[in-house]
Design an enzyme around this catalytic site. Structure first.
Site, mmCIF file in Angstrom:
data_model
loop_
_atom_site.group_PDB
_atom_site.id
_atom_site.type_symbol
_atom_site.label_atom_id
_atom_site.label_comp_id
_atom_site.label_asym_id
_atom_site.label_seq_id
_atom_site.Cartn_x
_atom_site.Cartn_y
_atom_site.Cartn_z
ATOM 1 C CB THR A 1 -0.833 6.166 0.290
ATOM 2 O OG1 THR A 1 -1.652 5.009 0.187
ATOM 3 C CG2 THR A 1 -1.427 7.252 -0.579
ATOM 4 C CB SER B 1 -0.915 -0.009 1.224
ATOM 5 O OG SER B 1 -0.156 -0.321 2.364
ATOM 6 N NE ARG C 1 -9.033 7.196 -4.558
ATOM 7 C CZ ARG C 1 -8.396 7.064 -3.400
ATOM 8 N NH1 ARG C 1 -7.101 6.877 -3.390
ATOM 9 N NH2 ARG C 1 -9.044 7.132 -2.265
ATOM 10 N N GLY D 1 -6.362 10.213 -3.830
ATOM 11 C CA GLY D 1 -7.047 10.153 -2.532
ATOM 12 C C GLY D 1 -6.749 11.342 -1.648
ATOM 13 C CG ASP D 2 -6.903 10.543 2.524
ATOM 14 O OD1 ASP D 2 -6.740 9.556 1.771
ATOM 15 O OD2 ASP D 2 -6.612 10.512 3.734
ATOM 16 C CB THR E 1 -4.661 5.366 7.347
ATOM 17 O OG1 THR E 1 -4.507 4.262 6.465
ATOM 18 C CG2 THR E 1 -5.236 4.872 8.656
ATOM 19 N N GLY E 2 -7.092 5.099 5.363
ATOM 20 C CA GLY E 2 -8.400 4.521 5.052
ATOM 21 C C GLY E 2 -8.998 5.121 3.794
ATOM 22 C CB THR F 1 -2.092 5.401 3.963
ATOM 23 O OG1 THR F 1 -2.787 5.150 2.756
ATOM 24 C CG2 THR F 1 -1.541 6.795 3.985
HETATM 25 C C1 SD4 Z 1 -6.321 6.757 -0.064
HETATM 26 N N1 SD4 Z 1 -6.093 7.009 2.332
HETATM 27 O O1 SD4 Z 1 -5.751 6.822 -1.129
HETATM 28 C C2 SD4 Z 1 -5.478 6.470 1.146
HETATM 29 C C3 SD4 Z 1 -5.155 5.021 1.142
HETATM 30 C C4 SD4 Z 1 -5.458 4.225 2.280
HETATM 31 O O2 SD4 Z 1 -6.757 2.334 2.781
HETATM 32 O O3 SD4 Z 1 -5.192 4.567 3.417
HETATM 33 N N2 SD4 Z 1 -6.095 3.118 1.959
HETATM 34 O O4 SD4 Z 1 -7.532 6.874 0.078
#
Ligand code: SD4
Length: 323
Positions: A199, A79, A209, A211-212, A232-233, A181
């Site tokens: 990440t 990840s 895409r 992410g955050d 994370t997430g 992440t």
């Molecule tokens: C995202 N927060 O790209 C990151 C990746 C992550 O579970 O933590 N994934 O959304």
């Protein structure tokens, strides 16, 4: 030192406005826990690297960058950095950002073929007039600064992707191998706080895409007067609530790091129509006193903290007790 300068130098000015000051917080004002580093997930090698820097009088910015690099170079982590799971088309694309105690920040999004995204983000911060570079431009910049180009799709991740393609069912993976992440926050001997987040984003995301994690305020936020937070997430949910900024602002209002993370998670869970049972979000926070906190939606999130008491992995409190 008079009261006014004490308040200014400790960054607790805003605590006075909160009747919600928690007891632990007010008691601990007596002693600042520093240096300290805290990170998302079970990443003891990464926090160890950061601690090597912090415990020899190094600064928090170097600590978080070097700590994150450990995971970016770890091929077994699927990840972050090399070995990250790809998007639907098989591209490994990295997102990262970094923020220092002066409030400077740098970020890269959709970076291909360069494993140390966090170091590219730092150079964006320090050596360009910009905050964020994306895609081809980010890669071109990294190459011009001497980074190596390499294939980030390892055999294992390629195999998993080919397996996934049989069904092509897209759903966020909760707690991927308990290692997702990497978000890292550190406070050095000078009591300066920096943070970093890196990440490969969500596995099998749509091409393009982002992410955050590379978005200042969402995946990471630092305010050296107050503290820092990382996420994370499922990044989409973090972005919608500007999560890390929210956590820091809650600490500014006097909430403990734990409570600030919990309130920010509540904000996601309690949104009308939230389908929170299907995804994970976790926050980690560090305040100016060197106190840490965390909270997640689902069970299984943990944090790693290295301070004068050692390098330990701690399970996070979480919202969804029914699972
Ligand atoms: C995202 N927060 O790209 C990151 C990746 C992550 O579970 O933590 N994934 O959304």
């Amino acid at each position: 030192m008079n009261r006014r300068s004490f308040i200014k130098s400790t960054g607790v000015a805003s605590l006075g406005i909160g009747l919600n000051i928690n007891k632990t917080f007010s008691n601990s004002i007596k002693q600042i826990n520093k240096p300290i580093v805290v990170a998302t997930w079970d990443v003891k090698n990464a926090t160890k690297k950061a601690w090597e820097i912090l415990s020899t009088n190094g600064n928090s910015l170097d600590a978080v960058e070097q700590g994150c690099r450990v995971e970016e170079a770890n091929e077994n982590g699927q990840s972050v950095g090399i070995g990250g799971l790809p998007d639907r088309e098989g591209n490994v694309t990295l997102d990262a950002c970094i923020m220092d105690y002066m409030g400077n920040c740098g970020s890269v999004v959709y970076l291909k073929d360069i494993k140390h995204a966090i170091s590219v983000a730092r150079l964006v911060m320090e050596k360009t007039p910009h905050v964020m570079l994306a895609g081809d431009g980010a890669k071109k910049y990294a190459l011009s600064m001497g980074f190596n180009e390499e294939n980030l799709l390892t055999e294992k991740s390629k195999k998993d992707w080919i397996e996934w393609k049989k069904e092509e069912e897209y759903k966020p993976i909760i707690n991927i191998e308990n290692h997702d992440t990497i978000g890292m926050l550190a406070m050095d001997e000078k009591q300066n706080i920096s943070g970093a987040c890196t990440t490969s984003g969500l596995a099998y995301k749509m091409q393009g895409r982002v992410g955050d994690s590379p978005i200042i305020g969402s995946g990471l936020f630092i305010d050296n007067e107050i503290g820092g937070a990382v996420a994370t997430g499922l990044g989409e949910e973090v972005i919608k609530t500007v999560g890390s900024f929210l956590v820091v602002e809650l600490m500014r209002q006097g909430y403990s790091p734990d409570d600030a993370c919990k309130i920010a998670i509540d904000r996601i869970v309690k949104k009308p129509g939230s389908n929170y049972k299907n995804f994970q979000v976790g926050y980690v926070a560090l305040n100016k006193m060197g106190q840490t906190g965390s909270y997640s939606i689902q069970k299984g999130f943990s944090i790693t903290r290295f301070d004068n008491n050692g390098n330990i992995n701690l399970d996070s409190q979480y919202y969804d007790k029914q699972g």
